[in-house]
Every structure is written in structure tokens, then in C-alpha cells.
Design a protein around this motif. Structure first.
Motif, PDB file in Angstrom:
ATOM      1  N   UNK A 145      75.641 -82.016  14.705  1.00  0.00           N
ATOM      2  CA  UNK A 145      76.056 -83.402  14.912  1.00  0.00           C
ATOM      3  C   UNK A 145      75.276 -84.361  14.024  1.00  0.00           C
ATOM      4  N   UNK A 146      76.005 -85.209  13.296  1.00  0.00           N
ATOM      5  CA  UNK A 146      75.375 -86.220  12.450  1.00  0.00           C
ATOM      6  C   UNK A 146      74.861 -87.361  13.316  1.00  0.00           C
ATOM      7  N   UNK A 147      73.641 -87.790  13.055  1.00  0.00           N
ATOM      8  CA  UNK A 147      73.057 -88.913  13.780  1.00  0.00           C
ATOM      9  C   UNK A 147      73.356 -90.230  13.062  1.00  0.00           C
ATOM     10  N   UNK A 148      74.132 -90.148  12.006  1.00  0.00           N
ATOM     11  CA  UNK A 148      74.495 -91.344  11.263  1.00  0.00           C
ATOM     12  C   UNK A 148      73.828 -91.384   9.908  1.00  0.00           C
ATOM     13  N   UNK A 149      74.427 -92.107   9.023  1.00  0.00           N
ATOM     14  CA  UNK A 149      73.893 -92.245   7.676  1.00  0.00           C
ATOM     15  C   UNK A 149      73.100 -93.537   7.573  1.00  0.00           C
ATOM     16  N   UNK A 150      72.039 -93.478   6.790  1.00  0.00           N
ATOM     17  CA  UNK A 150      71.171 -94.635   6.585  1.00  0.00           C
ATOM     18  C   UNK A 150      71.017 -94.856   5.093  1.00  0.00           C
ATOM     19  N   UNK A 151      71.024 -96.098   4.681  1.00  0.00           N
ATOM     20  CA  UNK A 151      70.808 -96.428   3.283  1.00  0.00           C
ATOM     21  C   UNK A 151      69.653 -97.428   3.211  1.00  0.00           C
ATOM     22  N   UNK A 152      68.678 -97.141   2.350  1.00  0.00           N
ATOM     23  CA  UNK A 152      67.496 -97.983   2.208  1.00  0.00           C
ATOM     24  C   UNK A 152      67.371 -98.405   0.751  1.00  0.00           C
ATOM     25  N   UNK A 153      67.125 -99.686   0.532  1.00  0.00           N
ATOM     26  CA  UNK A 153      66.859-100.212  -0.803  1.00  0.00           C
ATOM     27  C   UNK A 153      65.424-100.711  -0.837  1.00  0.00           C
ATOM     28  N   UNK A 154      64.784-100.551  -1.965  1.00  0.00           N
ATOM     29  CA  UNK A 154      63.432-101.079  -2.145  1.00  0.00           C
ATOM     30  C   UNK A 154      63.358-101.733  -3.511  1.00  0.00           C
ATOM     31  N   UNK A 155      62.646-102.839  -3.576  1.00  0.00           N
ATOM     32  CA  UNK A 155      62.487-103.555  -4.837  1.00  0.00           C
ATOM     33  C   UNK A 155      61.094-104.152  -4.907  1.00  0.00           C
ATOM     34  N   UNK A 156      60.480-104.028  -6.072  1.00  0.00           N
ATOM     35  CA  UNK A 156      59.141-104.569  -6.282  1.00  0.00           C
ATOM     36  C   UNK A 156      59.202-106.090  -6.307  1.00  0.00           C
ATOM     37  N   UNK A 157      58.207-106.707  -5.652  1.00  0.00           N
ATOM     38  CA  UNK A 157      58.052-108.156  -5.648  1.00  0.00           C
ATOM     39  C   UNK A 157      56.569-108.440  -5.884  1.00  0.00           C
ATOM     40  N   UNK A 158      56.183-108.531  -7.146  1.00  0.00           N
ATOM     41  CA  UNK A 158      54.757-108.688  -7.478  1.00  0.00           C
ATOM     42  C   UNK A 158      54.014-107.413  -7.163  1.00  0.00           C
TER      43      UNK A 158
END
Length: 115
Positions: free
Chosen positions: A96-109
Motif C-alpha cells: 500500500x502506497x502511503x502517498x507521494x511527497x515532493x520536496x523542493x529546496x533552494x539556497x538563500x544566502x
């Protein structure tokens, strides 16, 4: 994000060492591993982008209860003027899939913002 590059370098080094030892390409002695780590670190210092697929199978047990889990991830990493990363994950418990997650990260200084 230097930690991210180091993790990729270590992963690549372990993979290369296991492949070489498994294929008879050389012993996995201390000198060979150190040379592989040095080469991986030199290579990773020039990397400006990377993409990888990762599958992690793991089990959890507590008392009489146990659970098999799998996490599939696709990671894209880009370093130009700023570091940017996209990670897509799908976690399964049993079938059973617990759901898909998408994460973005971006440098800020000196910080990295995730959303």
C-alpha cells in the motif's frame, strides 16, 4: 549543501568499491578505498548537477508486530549561482502506497529553504 555532495561522493565510492571487489577488479583494502574516496571527492567538487534514483527497503519490528517498507526517491540537484534541489518520494508499507511527497529546496544566502 556541501553535505549533500559528500553524501553523493560516499555513495558513489561505496558502489564503486563493492563493484570492483565483486567483479575481481581489485581488493577492497584500505589504500584502494582511500584512493577511491579521494577520486570521488575530486570529481564531486566539479559537479554542477546530478540526478539519481534511490530505492530503500527496510523493515521495522516492535514486539510481535513487524512491517516491511520501501521508499522510492528521485532526486535532481543543480548548482549554478544558487543550489536548487527537487526530490520526489513514494513510501509504501507492504503493498500500500502511503502517498507521494515532493520536496523542493533552494539556497538563500547561507540557508536552504525547503517547501
Amino acid at each position: 549543501m556541501k553535505l549533500f555532495k559528500k553524501l553523493i561522493a560516499v555513495s558513489m565510492t561505496v558502489t564503486m568499491a563493492v563493484a570492483m571487489a565483486g567483479c575481481g577488479g581489485g581488493a577492497a583494502g584500505g589504500d584502494d578505498v582511500e584512493a577511491l574516496l579521494k577520486k570521488a571527492n575530486e570529481t564531486m567538487s566539479t559537479v554542477k548537477s546530478a540526478s539519481m534514483d534511490m530505492v530503500m527497503d527496510y523493515g521495522m519490528k516492535m514486539g510481535e508486530e513487524s512491517m516491511d517498507m520501501q521508499m522510492n526517491s528521485k532526486i535532481d540537484y543543480i548548482e549554478k549561482d544558487e543550489i536548487k534541489m527537487n526530490m520526489e518520494m513514494d513510501i509504501k508499507v507492504g503493498d500500500q502506497s502511503m502517498g507521494k511527497t515532493q520536496v523542493y529546496a533552494q539556497q538563500d544566502g547561507d540557508s536552504v529553504i525547503t517547501y
